[in-house]
Design a protein around this motif. Sequence first.
Motif: not given
Length: 467
Positions: A336, A44-47, A49-50, A33
Amino acid sequence: MLTILGFAMIATFLVLIMMKKMSPIAALVLIPALFCVAVGQGAKLGDFVIEGVGTLAPTAAMLMFAIVYFGVMIDVGLFDPVVRGILRFCKADPMRIVIGTAVLAAIVSLDGDGSTTFMITVSAMYPLYKRLKMSLVVMTGVAATANGVMNTLPWGGPTARAATALKLDAADIFVPMIPALAVGLLAVILLACVLGRRERKRLGTLTLDEVLVREPETVLVGAGGSDDRPVKGTPSAGGGDGAEDHAAGDSDQDLKGLDPDRPTLRPRLYWFNAGLTVALLASMILEMMPIPVLFLLGAALALTVNFPHMPDQRARIAAHADNVLNVSGMVFAAAVFTGVLTGTGMVDHMADWLVGAIPEAMGPHMAVVTGVLSLPLTYFMSNDGFYFGVLPVLAEAGAAHGVSSLEIARASLVGQPLHMSSPLVPAVYVLVGMAKVEFGDHTRFTVKWAVLTSLVVLGAGILFGII
């Protein structure tokens, strides 16, 4: 810049967990992260990780239900004869126990799945190591390295990936590699001998009676129970009478680590459970269904038949909940790490840099170069990333210098003994979790031996003219 940051992220992660400054789960989440923000892609971290979670979700599901399934099989006594057979061979000799670990891990690895191999191996061997106060990292290191050599089986994954990526026949890749892989497996057995002799020197060679006298109050039960009460011994089958025979029987029960009187045993259903397990493994090898679905169905059927009453089923699930939570949590945390590594482009830049760093003069030796590169690359990235992303580039470079794709594909299997201890391999968390070993300790101990084993396989391949 992405190349430097990629290597820096991996190095930071490894240093922190090996120095025990952070737990693996925290490091797998927080370090990528921070680096994602550092490369300017924090939004874009959320994308990332998902996407990583979506990729690893089937693996997490497989491990969750595999732990429940094999946990139930241990509870009902399916593996008790295996443990007794290993005990008869190992006795109380540390060297025999380490060799037994390597042999058992290699045999069970024939199913092609690392997580099931580690669950069965640790369940059988953990009580022996604990009872004799042997080093648990020796057990995890030997088991992981043996499984890494056997992971090259066509149904194990890497060989199939190499064949698919280079449009080759898996048999053409694997069959010629058998002599080199056999030498690698022999190297693991020799390693077990060396480590076992070291443990024997540290602990001495004990008889079963001496083990009993050393810790008469200690009893280890199987995965199905939490009871620490003493287990009543049974007379040995070899005859004799008096206190000596009784003591040997007590020691035998202690070392087995499986309470012969535990209430979860289902002796009348032994052959049903054995048949179900064989059918499950055969279905995995034949790829009749996705592995997560097979284990989901297997776990549901095993629970229903062995424990038809709902309270008993809930008790069995609860008994294995810790392992399920630890392993699945680690897998999703690893999502992650892999999501950021892949999504930011770090993996691609690292691979391009490594391939570009190969001198032109090494072109005719691209098979050997591929074998050497397979060690760090399969350790720092997933098998999918290496075999589908990097291997085709290496094969193309080799073809320009007259090196066949088959040689490149065979050389790409060399790094698997090291790969099985990679922080990106979910099965390794099953191994260290069940063995109650810190991942950093396992890494620090195992990497050097796994690298040596991989180089032995590479050397044997060159010697036999395979690579």
